[in-house]
Design a protein around this motif. Structure first.
Motif, short mmCIF file in Angstrom:
data_model
loop_
_atom_site.label_atom_id
_atom_site.label_comp_id
_atom_site.label_asym_id
_atom_site.label_seq_id
_atom_site.Cartn_x
_atom_site.Cartn_y
_atom_site.Cartn_z
N VAL A 9 69.89 131.54 -81.17
CA VAL A 9 69.58 131.59 -82.88
C VAL A 9 71.09 131.89 -83.67
O VAL A 9 71.85 133.11 -83.12
N ALA A 22 68.56 126.99 -85.09
CA ALA A 22 68.22 127.31 -84.23
C ALA A 22 69.37 125.56 -83.72
O ALA A 22 68.62 124.28 -84.33
N ILE A 51 57.76 128.20 -84.33
CA ILE A 51 57.88 129.17 -83.37
C ILE A 51 56.58 130.31 -83.49
O ILE A 51 56.33 130.86 -84.76
N LEU A 71 66.58 128.12 -89.93
CA LEU A 71 65.07 128.91 -89.56
C LEU A 71 65.36 130.07 -91.02
O LEU A 71 65.99 130.51 -91.37
N ARG A 76 61.64 134.00 -89.65
CA ARG A 76 62.72 134.97 -89.38
C ARG A 76 62.13 136.06 -88.82
O ARG A 76 61.88 136.99 -88.25
N GLN A 79 58.70 136.54 -87.23
CA GLN A 79 58.73 136.43 -85.70
C GLN A 79 59.59 136.97 -85.70
O GLN A 79 60.65 137.17 -84.11
N ILE A 81 63.02 137.16 -85.85
CA ILE A 81 64.16 136.58 -85.17
C ILE A 81 65.45 136.86 -86.30
O ILE A 81 65.75 137.05 -86.89
N GLU A 82 66.40 137.61 -85.11
CA GLU A 82 67.90 138.07 -85.42
C GLU A 82 69.12 136.96 -84.08
O GLU A 82 68.38 136.58 -83.31
N GLY A 85 69.36 135.52 -81.20
CA GLY A 85 68.27 136.00 -80.15
C GLY A 85 68.12 134.60 -79.60
O GLY A 85 68.49 133.31 -80.01
N VAL A 87 65.17 132.12 -78.70
CA VAL A 87 63.16 131.71 -80.02
C VAL A 87 63.17 130.08 -79.24
O VAL A 87 64.24 129.14 -78.86
#
Length: 96
Positions: A9, A22, A51, A71, A76, A79, A81-82, A85, A87
Motif C-alpha cells: 500500500v 494498491a 480485499i 483504497l 482501509r 480491513q 490497512i496502513e 502494508g 494487501v
C-alpha cells in the motif's frame, strides 16, 4: 475479467487529502492495457474490488507504468490497512 494480485500500500499526498493505492504488477497492467475497453477519463477502467471481506466498485487508473487501485478510507478502516502494508486484491474488470 477477474484477476488477483498482491501489493504494498502506497500513499500519494500531493493534495490536501491523502490517497492510498494498491499498484497492479507492471506485467499485468500491460496485459490489461491491450484489452478492448471503452475510453474513459484518465484512462480508467471500472472494477469491482475485494480485499478480505470488503467489496466495493471503483476504477483503476494508469499512472504511466502500471494501473493503481484507490483504497477508500472505509475499506482501509474495515480491513486495518496502513501505508506499507501488503494487501491481497481480487479484481473484476467491468469494462471489457
Amino acid at each position: 475479467m477477474r484477476i488477483e494480485f498482491e501489493s504494498v500500500v502506497t500513499l500519494w499526498d500531493a493534495r490536501v487529502e491523502s490517497w492510498f493505492f494498491a499498484t497492479l504488477p507492471e506485467e499485468l497492467s500491460a496485459e490489461i492495457r491491450e484489452l478492448p475497453a471503452p475510453t474513459r477519463g484518465f484512462g480508467s477502467l471500472r472494477v469491482a474490488a475485494r480485499i478480505g471481506s470488503t467489496t466495493w466498485k471503483t476504477s483503476i487508473f494508469f499512472n504511466g507504468s502500471a494501473f493503481v487501485l484507490p483504497l477508500k478510507k472505509q475499506v482501509r478502516q474495515e480491513q486495518s490497512i496502513e501505508e506499507g502494508g501488503i494487501v491481497a486484491v481480487d479484481l473484476d474488470i467491468l469494462d471489457v
